[in-house]
Scaffold this motif. Structure first.
Motif, PDB file in Angstrom:
ATOM      1  N   UNK B 179       3.668   8.671   0.564  1.00 37.80           N
ATOM      2  CA  UNK B 179       2.882   8.257  -0.703  1.00 37.80           C
ATOM      3  C   UNK B 179       3.040   7.247  -1.435  1.00 37.80           C
ATOM      4  N   UNK B 180       3.919   6.738  -1.055  1.00 37.47           N
ATOM      5  CA  UNK B 180       4.523   5.415  -1.635  1.00 37.47           C
ATOM      6  C   UNK B 180       3.590   4.637  -1.126  1.00 37.47           C
ATOM      7  N   UNK B 181       3.298   5.024   0.575  1.00 35.07           N
ATOM      8  CA  UNK B 181       2.618   3.427   1.398  1.00 35.07           C
ATOM      9  C   UNK B 181       1.275   4.142   1.530  1.00 35.07           C
ATOM     10  N   UNK B 182       0.695   5.241   0.625  1.00 34.59           N
ATOM     11  CA  UNK B 182      -0.570   5.563   0.876  1.00 34.59           C
ATOM     12  C   UNK B 182      -0.849   4.192  -0.698  1.00 34.59           C
ATOM     13  N   UNK B 183      -0.038   4.213  -1.619  1.00 33.79           N
ATOM     14  CA  UNK B 183      -0.453   3.458  -2.537  1.00 33.79           C
ATOM     15  C   UNK B 183      -0.841   2.392  -2.452  1.00 33.79           C
ATOM     16  N   UNK B 184       0.219   1.938  -2.073  1.00 36.47           N
ATOM     17  CA  UNK B 184       0.092   0.132  -1.252  1.00 36.47           C
ATOM     18  C   UNK B 184      -1.035   0.393  -0.484  1.00 36.47           C
ATOM     19  N   UNK B 185      -1.784   0.990   0.235  1.00 35.43           N
ATOM     20  CA  UNK B 185      -3.077   1.075   1.204  1.00 35.43           C
ATOM     21  C   UNK B 185      -4.256   1.064   0.257  1.00 35.43           C
ATOM     22  N   UNK B 186      -4.016   1.258  -0.763  1.00 33.27           N
ATOM     23  CA  UNK B 186      -5.487   1.971  -1.901  1.00 33.27           C
ATOM     24  C   UNK B 186      -5.373   0.361  -2.651  1.00 33.27           C
ATOM     25  N   UNK B 187      -4.380  -0.028  -3.036  1.00 36.86           N
ATOM     26  CA  UNK B 187      -3.962  -1.379  -4.282  1.00 36.86           C
ATOM     27  C   UNK B 187      -4.589  -2.544  -3.234  1.00 36.86           C
ATOM     28  N   UNK B 188      -4.471  -2.547  -1.688  1.00 34.73           N
ATOM     29  CA  UNK B 188      -4.666  -3.167  -0.980  1.00 34.73           C
ATOM     30  C   UNK B 188      -6.241  -3.616  -0.106  1.00 34.73           C
ATOM     31  N   UNK B 189      -6.635  -2.504  -0.914  1.00 35.19           N
ATOM     32  CA  UNK B 189      -8.425  -2.514  -0.363  1.00 35.19           C
ATOM     33  C   UNK B 189      -8.743  -2.533  -1.467  1.00 35.19           C
ATOM     34  N   UNK B 190      -8.340  -1.904  -2.892  1.00 37.31           N
ATOM     35  CA  UNK B 190      -9.240  -2.658  -4.205  1.00 37.31           C
ATOM     36  C   UNK B 190      -8.983  -4.178  -3.889  1.00 37.31           C
ATOM     37  N   UNK B 191      -7.900  -4.626  -3.648  1.00 39.64           N
ATOM     38  CA  UNK B 191      -8.040  -5.991  -3.311  1.00 39.64           C
ATOM     39  C   UNK B 191      -8.341  -7.406  -2.365  1.00 39.64           C
ATOM     40  N   UNK B 192      -9.164  -5.884  -1.113  1.00 34.34           N
ATOM     41  CA  UNK B 192      -9.788  -6.796  -0.235  1.00 34.34           C
ATOM     42  C   UNK B 192     -11.119  -7.431  -0.940  1.00 34.34           C
ATOM     43  N   UNK B 193     -11.674  -6.284  -2.038  1.00 37.84           N
ATOM     44  CA  UNK B 193     -12.630  -5.909  -2.744  1.00 37.84           C
ATOM     45  C   UNK B 193     -12.721  -6.851  -3.780  1.00 37.84           C
TER      46      UNK B 193
END
Lengths: 302, 252
Positions: B179-193
């Motif tokens: 779960x924590x890593x998943x959150x990190x993934x989503x945050x990272x993708x939003x950052x890319x955008x």
């Protein structure tokens, strides 16, 4: 939405159209890593490691030398038979390995091909380069065997050998590129290559002399010997022998008449060799055209 | 606005070969059955994605989502219509594509990064960042064979998000690990955008993911474009479907 205005926008284009072989050399870094990976992985987990790459050619050489040379007596017809074999064997084995690994290359990397767009020529090219690296142990053995049996440098060592290598490399690349594309559609092509590879060592004057072939075809129509000589591998083997084997025997004065006859190479080796390379390049151009057409539906075929 | 991805009446047909060996072909032909069938995986799809937009592509299994993604990435070419993309294409399409078990984590980072189009220099500068994001510092010189599946996926993700490209294609299963890593993934993708302004083209059947990441959603039904609008409306549109499965039944 944050759009970076500082960078001028690149233009719209069709994805999925690579620039062919030229594109591969624009991805040199990836090519280098793919070749290194293959070589690293090949002997992974074995105690002898790279040592195995010397044992296989040595085993092959021993069989030829003992069976054909000593038991069947080819040793007596060809002076310094050991070098005669090894000079041919190094290049012939480079070709057979390159031919089969390039043919299988796209299929073997299917998990990448169907997921990520890369110039697909990357796979046959890296397979050919791996085979070229694997040529090194054969050359080391060749240098040692020739060195201890009286080899001396002559002016044509480098051009002869390089031309022989160029024949093998252009034809190996051209045929491999063509078949790697077909092999995606029908795996039968890799089986065809397996069969051809069994025949290849016997089709060149490596474990016998050209003189014996001439004798066998004597009195028969000329086109038969011409057909034999038209095999690009025959020229390549003789070019390699001219570089490494001929210098070990050409100054001996104790040769019998049949041994003397075995020294004779095919006429115009250089001219023919250059023409064969030119045809190989033409074939490569054609292979690239075909590959580009086949490539369009690789992803759904794999 | 400049367009980033343009699909113009794109169709893609697949051929199913029923008989692969000569023997089977003869037998089928004798029975008068067809040797192959073809069907449309994607049919007459047109849409445009603006630069910097983040767009989610939804639909049920077999609706043609992945095919459309492959058409955008250039892995497949359309039979009809035109696909045009502006700029380099990067993607979280297959995490750890080309990872080799017998190579160390470090070697795999360089190889995988090169496959995704990164130069040697780019990889060197971003190496620490990648390893740090994946949280595998201790094991970076261990063969990847000994990695847990979570570590592999984290490393795969960490490399893929560093890939250079104006357009970012993301296949489902993008958020990996716990779960924590998943959150990190989503945050990272939003950052890319949102920070880097990259176009995001996300394929997912998770309504939640699309809602969290995208500002526009498309719904595919049997290869055709059935809906184009906001993610909120897309969800409503899909709920209207009688056979809609529960959202993430395993995700409590």
């Amino acid at each position: 939405m944050a759009t970076s205005d500082s960078v001028p926008a690149p233009s719209l284009r069709d994805p999925g159209y690579g620039g062919g072989l030229v594109d591969v050399f624009r991805h040199r870094h990836l090519l280098k890593l793919l070749v290194r990976k293959e070589i690293r992985v090949r002997y992974q987990g074995s105690v002898l490691g790279m040592g195995w790459s010397y044992i296989k050619p040595l085993a092959r050489f021993s069989v030829y030398f003992v069976i054909i040379g000593i038991i069947l007596g080819m040793n007596r017809a060809i002076p310094n038979f050991a070098v005669h074999i090894v000079a041919g064997m190094a290049l012939v084995h480079f070709f057979t390995e390159a031919f089969s690994s390039t043919t299988n290359s796209v299929w073997r990397n299917r998990s990448l091909v169907r997921k990520i767009f890369l110039p697909r020529e990357m796979f046959p090219v890296s397979a050919l380069l791996v085979s070229a690296v694997n040529l090194v142990p054969g050359l080391v053995i060749l240098a040692i065997v020739a060195g201890v049996t009286g080899w001396h440098p002559t002016w044509d060592v480098v051009p002869s050998f390089l031309l022989g290598f160029a024949i093998m490399a252009t034809w190996g690349m051209a045929l491999g590129l063509l078949l790697s594309g077909f092999n995606v559609y029908f795996r039968d092509f890799s089986k065809v290559v397996e069969v051809i590879i069994v025949l290849i060592p016997w089709s060149t004057p490596m474990i016998y002399s050209l003189d014996l072939v001439r004798n066998a075809f004597a009195g028969r129509p000329d086109w038969m010997i011409e057909l034999y000589l038209a095999n690009p591998l025959v020229e390549a083997v003789m070019l390699s022998q001219q570089a490494f084997w001929s210098p070990t025997v050409d100054q001996r004065d104790d040769l019998t008449a049949s041994e003397q006859a075995s020294l004779e190479m095919a006429p115009h080796l250089y001219e023919r060799g250059l023409i064969i390379v030119a045809i190989g390049l033409l074939l490569l151009w054609f292979a690239q055209k075909v590959f580009t057409r086949l490539e369009a539906s690789f992803a759904e075929q794999l | 606005m400049t367009s980033s991805i343009v699909m113009d009446s794109v169709s893609k047909q697949f051929t199913l070969r029923h008989a692969k060996t000569l023997k089977r072909m003869v037998m089928r032909a004798a029975k008068g059955k067809p040797l192959k069938d073809s069907f449309y995986a994607v049919r007459d799809v047109s849409f445009e994605v603006e630069q910097g937009e983040s767009i989610g592509l939804m639909g049920h299994n077999g609706s043609g989502k992945t095919t459309l993604l492959k058409l955008a990435s250039g892995v497949m070419r359309p039979d009809e219509g035109e696909v045009r993309v502006r700029g380099r294409i990067a993607g979280l399409v297959e995490l750890g594509a080309g990872f080799h078990n017998d190579l160390t984590g470090r070697e795999n980072v360089f190889l995988n990064a090169a496959i995704l189009g990164m130069s040697e220099k780019e990889t060197r500068t971003k190496f620490d960042q990648i390893v740090d994001f994946a949280g595998v510092e201790r094991f970076i010189d261990t063969e990847i064979l000994h990695y847990s599946s979570g570590m592999r996926m984290r490393l795969g993700f960490a490399i893929a998000v560093e890939a250079p490209g104006e357009v970012f294609l993301i296949d489902e299963g993008l958020a990996v690990g716990d779960a924590p890593f998943k959150k990190k993934c989503i945050t990272k993708i939003k950052e890319l955008n949102q920070v880097e302004g990259r176009t995001i083209f996300l394929v997912s059947h998770s309504v939640k993911q699309v809602q969290r990441i995208c500002d526009r959603a498309l719904v595919l039904e049997q290869g055709s474009l059935a809906f184009d609008g906001t993610p909120k409306e897309a969800v409503k549109f899909m709920r209207g479907d009688e056979d809609l499965e529960d959202e993430d039944p395993l995700d409590f």
